[in-house]
Scaffold this active site. Structure first.
Site, PDB file in Angstrom:
ATOM      1  N   SER A 227       0.864  -1.189   0.000  1.00 23.84           N
ATOM      2  CA  SER A 227       0.000   0.000   0.000  1.00 23.84           C
ATOM      3  C   SER A 227       0.896   1.233   0.000  1.00 23.84           C
ATOM      4  O   SER A 227       1.861   1.323   0.739  1.00 23.84           O
ATOM      5  CB  SER A 227      -0.935  -0.021   1.215  1.00 23.84           C
ATOM      6  OG  SER A 227      -0.220  -0.193   2.409  1.00 23.84           O
ATOM      7  N   GLY A 232      -1.821   4.552  -4.302  1.00 24.29           N
ATOM      8  CA  GLY A 232      -2.525   3.331  -4.639  1.00 24.29           C
ATOM      9  C   GLY A 232      -1.839   2.057  -4.180  1.00 24.29           C
ATOM     10  O   GLY A 232      -1.102   2.055  -3.191  1.00 24.29           O
ATOM     11  N   ASP A 259      -6.668  -1.223   6.715  1.00 27.17           N
ATOM     12  CA  ASP A 259      -7.535  -2.294   7.207  1.00 27.17           C
ATOM     13  C   ASP A 259      -8.683  -2.558   6.230  1.00 27.17           C
ATOM     14  O   ASP A 259      -9.089  -3.708   6.041  1.00 27.17           O
ATOM     15  CB  ASP A 259      -8.082  -1.921   8.597  1.00 27.17           C
ATOM     16  CG  ASP A 259      -6.943  -1.653   9.590  1.00 27.17           C
ATOM     17  OD1 ASP A 259      -5.892  -2.298   9.472  1.00 27.17           O
ATOM     18  OD2 ASP A 259      -7.120  -0.784  10.456  1.00 27.17           O
TER      19      ASP A 259
END
Lengths: 315, 315
Positions: A227, A232, A259
């Site tokens: 991540s 992105g 998450d």
């Protein structure tokens, strides 16, 4: 169902004040209490999406009871192992500018409690479609605790997603999780650790971040999603590599975006979604978490709006 | 037994950190949890002195249960009325220089809960020798709440000690407590409120602080003890005025010294101790609280050493 594991959960308190004055006394205007810990956020996002989920992990003391009560209040199914130590609190003091955080150290887990958890986890695997393992290990849990759980899941034929950092990540990778999701900083830290010998037959990395990502595969993961915040996601697998960016820049709270990403990845792993679609879904759901006011929440409108607009290409 | 009333108790959390960095994230090295609220400190000091005491007031929610559990752990007898709202927390973040405080607002008390408390309090009066009323009133309790309790106690022949501030103090004084214990700042704030007509037959005040102290008598108290920090105590009664200072300057934590003072005053009121001896005892016990590490504790050695050395003279 998807089982989310949170070994070091917390009761997250958010205090709103006017302005922070070091060594002053502040009247708190509003207090918010939420279940805290990355795996609990994964569970609440999956529950909001209507996916069958079960949150497990370790909770103790009155603070642990409060966390369990808050999860019940949100309708999230949970089956935690009770420990003697008290679950930690985190306090975030928000003023008009930013937040100041205070993190309690958390309880020490005894060898007997850890053994009880592995037994409990093993019993849950019979009903699990995917296991998501998130966050730090509390004191007392062996540093290869995630590796133990990943091997138990693999033996039961249940795929695993690992989202942690540091030594817990390095030891967890050695057990071969189906997917690891470090962020760029966690990956950089991993690079500083001793690197195993490269395995043969993997596509050659085509850029510096892909080169970094290979280290997670070298350590044992079957696929890695990196991540990169507003830049992105990138996925590197033995079948190829893909990347994508959100179609628009979103203002909001990035806490919990990772998450939401794990929630999307866990669902996709369960459904055997092809990597490009899975990555697009994870990008849209991460953005929908940024658009929601706090971790563990998603803005459903943002998710529905962005999902068809995300473009993913081979990296 | 001495009944201590704490209508707005708290769970006091003390976090130790290295250094406060505004808008940073801090790992808390140690967490201490204590029952908080002035009346609870009065009760724990009396219990440490071996005096029969009962702590009462309002507690609610899991945080209230925790406060009750901590009192039980310290062996302090308690009989609180349970309310629906959740007892507040206070967080004191201590670094190497000083502490930064965050005070939760506390629960709102409903009219029914307040009525239940006054009934409970009335039932306790049959076993009470003195009542100590300490601290602020939580939202929902009428501003003349202490006046109501003082009148109930007076009707049962039980003397009262009032230690509060602002409007709660002003309204409480009107009910004629046997003793009020404002500090100098609380007294100054009272002076700014409209002052009733002076009653006749009182000894003429001989200094500026005695002049200030008369205002508490003017408002209705039968005696007033003014705490002046390291400058000691002053008492003004219808029989005369006395003052005294600690025999030595003590380094330490002044939080809770006023509550130790109230503990001594409550005991002295019960025993009808003559004012000069009572004032000397209150000065020594306040100093013993300064010498102890936190509120609600006294250093017994300091108390025994200082008690015979305190000199009190007519003011």
């Amino acid at each position: 169902m998807i089982v989310t594991v949170t070994l070091n959960p917390a009761l997250d308190l958010t205090y709103e004040i006017d302005a922070l004055v070091p060594h002053g006394t502040h009247r708190v205007t509003t207090v918010a209490e939420r279940p805290g810990g990355k795996g609990l956020n994964v569970a609440t996002v999956l529950h909001a999406l209507g996916e069958p989920v079960l949150a497990t992990g370790l909770l103790g003391g009155p603070t642990g009871e409060r966390v369990a009560g808050l999860l019940t209040g949100e309708g999230v199914p949970a089956a935690f192992v009770t420990i003697a130590g008290e679950t930690r609190r985190t306090v975030a003091v928000a003023d008009h500018d930013d937040a100041t955080g205070f993190w309690e150290p958390g309880p020490r887990v005894t060898p007997g409690e850890w053994a009880a958890f592995t037994g409990h986890f093993g019993a849950l695997l019979g009903r699990a479609s995917v296991v998501a393992l998130s966050g730090s290990l509390p004191p007392g849990v062996p540093i290869d605790g995630y590796a133990t759980l990943i091997r138990l899941a693999a033996a039961a034929g249940v795929p695993t997603v690992l989202d942690t950092s540091g030594e817990a990540l390095r030891h967890g990778l050695a057990a071969g999780p189906d997917l690891a999701k470090p962020n760029a900083a966690e990956l950089a830290a991993l690079l500083e650790a001793p690197r195993p010998v490269l395995a043969a037959g993997r596509p050659a990395p085509s850029g510096p971040e892909l080169a970094d990502a290979t280290v997670a595969l070298d350590h044992g993961a079957r696929a890695v999603v990196v991540s990169r915040g507003p830049l992105g996601l990138l996925v590197l697998t033995e079948q190829g590599a893909w990347s994508g960016v959100p179609p628009e820049r979103l203002a909001g709270n990035p806490t919990g975006a990772g998450d939401a990403c794990v929630a999307a990845l866990s669902r996709g792993l369960r459904d055997r979604t092809p990597w490009p679609q899975l990555l697009a879904d994870a990008i849209a759901l991460s953005a929908a978490a940024v658009a929601a006011p706090h971790a563990g929440r998603i803005d459903q409108d943002t998710y529905r709006r962005l999902r068809p607009a995300v473009r993913v290409s081979a990296a």
